[in-house]
Design an enzyme around this catalytic site. Sequence first.
Site, PDB file in Angstrom:
ATOM      1  N   ARG A  45      -3.171 -99.762   9.534  1.00 11.04           N
ATOM      2  CA  ARG A  45      -3.288 -99.119   8.227  1.00 11.04           C
ATOM      3  C   ARG A  45      -3.037-100.123   7.096  1.00 11.04           C
ATOM      4  O   ARG A  45      -2.196-100.997   7.207  1.00 11.04           O
ATOM      5  CB  ARG A  45      -2.291 -97.961   8.112  1.00 11.04           C
ATOM      6  CG  ARG A  45      -2.582 -96.770   8.987  1.00 11.04           C
ATOM      7  CD  ARG A  45      -1.598 -95.639   8.716  1.00 11.04           C
ATOM      8  NE  ARG A  45      -0.213 -96.080   8.866  1.00 11.04           N
ATOM      9  CZ  ARG A  45       0.599 -96.388   7.861  1.00 11.04           C
ATOM     10  NH1 ARG A  45       0.172 -96.291   6.614  1.00 11.04           N
ATOM     11  NH2 ARG A  45       1.833 -96.772   8.092  1.00 11.04           N
ATOM     12  N   LYS A  77      -5.184 -90.310   9.498  1.00  8.53           N
ATOM     13  CA  LYS A  77      -3.969 -90.251   8.695  1.00  8.53           C
ATOM     14  C   LYS A  77      -4.236 -89.652   7.311  1.00  8.53           C
ATOM     15  O   LYS A  77      -3.340 -89.066   6.695  1.00  8.53           O
ATOM     16  CB  LYS A  77      -3.353 -91.640   8.568  1.00  8.53           C
ATOM     17  CG  LYS A  77      -2.740 -92.148   9.870  1.00  8.53           C
ATOM     18  CD  LYS A  77      -1.729 -91.166  10.459  1.00  8.53           C
ATOM     19  CE  LYS A  77      -1.055 -91.712  11.710  1.00  8.53           C
ATOM     20  NZ  LYS A  77      -0.166 -90.700  12.348  1.00  8.53           N
ATOM     21  N   HIS A 132       5.283 -85.458  11.915  1.00 10.54           N
ATOM     22  CA  HIS A 132       4.761 -86.626  12.631  1.00 10.54           C
ATOM     23  C   HIS A 132       5.476 -86.649  13.975  1.00 10.54           C
ATOM     24  O   HIS A 132       6.529 -87.258  14.126  1.00 10.54           O
ATOM     25  CB  HIS A 132       5.048 -87.893  11.824  1.00 10.54           C
ATOM     26  CG  HIS A 132       4.419 -89.118  12.408  1.00 10.54           C
ATOM     27  ND1 HIS A 132       4.999 -90.371  12.323  1.00 10.54           N
ATOM     28  CD2 HIS A 132       3.256 -89.294  13.084  1.00 10.54           C
ATOM     29  CE1 HIS A 132       4.226 -91.260  12.907  1.00 10.54           C
ATOM     30  NE2 HIS A 132       3.165 -90.632  13.384  1.00 10.54           N
ATOM     31  N   SER A 135       5.720 -95.185  15.151  1.00  8.68           N
ATOM     32  CA  SER A 135       4.860 -95.895  16.088  1.00  8.68           C
ATOM     33  C   SER A 135       5.684 -96.821  16.979  1.00  8.68           C
ATOM     34  O   SER A 135       6.554 -97.557  16.510  1.00  8.68           O
ATOM     35  CB  SER A 135       3.819 -96.706  15.311  1.00  8.68           C
ATOM     36  OG  SER A 135       2.993 -97.433  16.179  1.00  8.68           O
ATOM     37  N   LYS A 171       6.433 -91.579  21.389  1.00  9.80           N
ATOM     38  CA  LYS A 171       5.956 -90.202  21.203  1.00  9.80           C
ATOM     39  C   LYS A 171       4.865 -89.837  22.207  1.00  9.80           C
ATOM     40  O   LYS A 171       4.935 -88.813  22.875  1.00  9.80           O
ATOM     41  CB  LYS A 171       5.380 -89.995  19.795  1.00  9.80           C
ATOM     42  CG  LYS A 171       6.355 -89.970  18.677  1.00  9.80           C
ATOM     43  CD  LYS A 171       5.780 -89.357  17.411  1.00  9.80           C
ATOM     44  CE  LYS A 171       4.366 -89.741  17.083  1.00  9.80           C
ATOM     45  NZ  LYS A 171       4.151 -91.187  16.883  1.00  9.80           N
ATOM     46  N   THR A 172       3.850 -90.676  22.271  1.00  6.22           N
ATOM     47  CA  THR A 172       2.718 -90.385  23.144  1.00  6.22           C
ATOM     48  C   THR A 172       3.109 -90.492  24.609  1.00  6.22           C
ATOM     49  O   THR A 172       2.794 -89.623  25.425  1.00  6.22           O
ATOM     50  CB  THR A 172       1.549 -91.337  22.840  1.00  6.22           C
ATOM     51  OG1 THR A 172       1.157 -91.164  21.473  1.00  6.22           O
ATOM     52  CG2 THR A 172       0.361 -91.062  23.735  1.00  6.22           C
ATOM     53  N   ASP A 215       0.770 -86.475  18.214  1.00  4.80           N
ATOM     54  CA  ASP A 215       1.051 -87.196  16.971  1.00  4.80           C
ATOM     55  C   ASP A 215       1.328 -86.327  15.741  1.00  4.80           C
ATOM     56  O   ASP A 215       2.206 -86.649  14.958  1.00  4.80           O
ATOM     57  CB  ASP A 215      -0.117 -88.133  16.656  1.00  4.80           C
ATOM     58  CG  ASP A 215       0.227 -89.194  15.627  1.00  4.80           C
ATOM     59  OD1 ASP A 215       1.359 -89.711  15.667  1.00  4.80           O
ATOM     60  OD2 ASP A 215      -0.620 -89.515  14.803  1.00  4.80           O
ATOM     61  N   ARG A 259      -5.563 -99.811  20.299  1.00  3.01           N
ATOM     62  CA  ARG A 259      -5.500 -98.346  20.305  1.00  3.01           C
ATOM     63  C   ARG A 259      -6.599 -97.741  21.164  1.00  3.01           C
ATOM     64  O   ARG A 259      -7.671 -98.310  21.336  1.00  3.01           O
ATOM     65  CB  ARG A 259      -5.667 -97.816  18.877  1.00  3.01           C
ATOM     66  CG  ARG A 259      -4.502 -98.132  17.939  1.00  3.01           C
ATOM     67  CD  ARG A 259      -3.408 -97.105  18.058  1.00  3.01           C
ATOM     68  NE  ARG A 259      -2.297 -97.370  17.167  1.00  3.01           N
ATOM     69  CZ  ARG A 259      -1.292 -96.514  16.961  1.00  3.01           C
ATOM     70  NH1 ARG A 259      -1.275 -95.358  17.593  1.00  3.01           N
ATOM     71  NH2 ARG A 259      -0.308 -96.818  16.147  1.00  3.01           N
TER      72      ARG A 259
END
Length: 534
Positions: free
Chosen positions: A61, A202, A221, A239, A243-244, A258, A324
């Site tokens: 980003r 996003k 988030h 990040s 989480k994933t 996410d 990614r």
Amino acid sequence: MQIFGACHSTVSLDAQGITDTGNQYWNLGTAQLYEEAIRRDEGLIADGGPLVVKTGRCTGRSANDKFTVRDDTTENTVWWGDVNRPMTPEHFDAVHAAFLEHAKGKDLFVQDLWGGSDPDHRVAVRTIGEFAWHSLFCRTMLVRPTADEKAGMAPQFTVMNLPSFKADPATMGCNSETIIAVNFAKGLVLIGGTEYAGENKKSVFSILNYLLPKDGIMPMHCSANIGPEGDVAIFFGLSGTGKTTLSADSARTLIGDDEHGWSDDSVFNFEGGCYAKLINLSEEAEPEIYATTRMYGTVLENVVMDPNTRQLDLDDNTLAENTRGAYPIHYIPNTSEHNRGGKPKNIIMLTADAFGVLPPISKLTPEQAMYHFLSGYTAKVAGTEIGVKEPQATFSTCFGAPFMPRHPSVYGDLLRKKIAETGVNCWLVNTGWTGGVYGVGHRMPIKDTRALLHAALDGSLNSAPMRIDPNFGFEVPVEVTGVDSLILNPRDTWADKDAYDAKARYLVELFINNFETFAGHVDDSVNAAAPSAA
């Protein structure tokens, strides 16, 4: 100009001021978008069928290039500052006019999609772009409408992404040739000068984060899943904190990885896909996510591939550290049919503490939960960003500051209200380092993290013997079945106990200094949940 695919909407591109275009490709499916991407040399197909693409100079980003229009709509509702940078309506109009001119003669790919899986709390989003693979990314990551929903579907927000556009800071009030400009009043997001597809998703997340709180919906988030007994767990985290990885548990049903909303009666996914970090991904540690990197329909960004064998090397960071994979959520086994679950029973706040100070799991009071939610702590380590040579603390409020347009207290108050209404258990989980700081200690073993999480989620950890952490004041288990008790007390894992104490004091001071921003926006009980500087 030719139109390919089907435009089900009553709103054409002409009606949006986008005229004199090249061919228009409306709502193409995966196979059609693959064909267009390959025909246009946008990517290559790897072994197993994923589409491999490169995003050029922008591999993440462009946070410093994102702006929000400051007008009567947003003046008193957006938290202005370093995260939400203001742009004048006049500058936005200049960018918009330049976008419309730049689009002339270009082939454009259009998708009409939903932002949000809950029919009562979703937004119709149109994505317009010049890359077929971006269109596939958006179709993968957002929620695809049913055949019945497509008829007459009119966009409430439009995300227009032209990577070949170059902004002019002198006339457009921006910082560089890259720009992400959000106009809530006009329902329009303009993205230019970057090929990184994550800007699309996003932007939609930021839209929902702005709109939903006024309806009492908590935007988050986070990832979320459902246990065998129907118990929902929420995983907050920045990040790289897991989480994933941790929500993709074969013993639990995945809601999403996410972005979610928490309404009065459910937790629902904002998306229809997952966007996983892939660097150093292993089949042994993360088999479900690893399998998606060998599937047709997955989009792989900046993953290194052998040009002859088409084999992937997930350990190679030559193109980017932030490699990614975007894939439909149903590629993960055992996913929620409707991307929704009931009220949560457990909240997990994930942090990757590179200082090796925090315990692997701690139980939080509601006040401590709000304190750590507003703090949003994790740490960067060497190699993840240019110039980072030693661990650096990062505080991203609400575990997602770059995507939170409103003041953090709005989201914090919503969280506290939801916790009070549901009696949810709150946990802080450190997926970072133990036995010393980054470079001295080692990463928390994922098998221990999973074992501790399972104990928290099945309720057995609620009855475990606990101690009070002397630095942060939360409860920490002293023994858990299947986990070496030594790892539960981080100080015991350090060879140099004095060094641990010094690093703990350092981290406590960082927390205290960071929270000064919020101290005047919370009550005394939350301020009292701060760690002790003694």
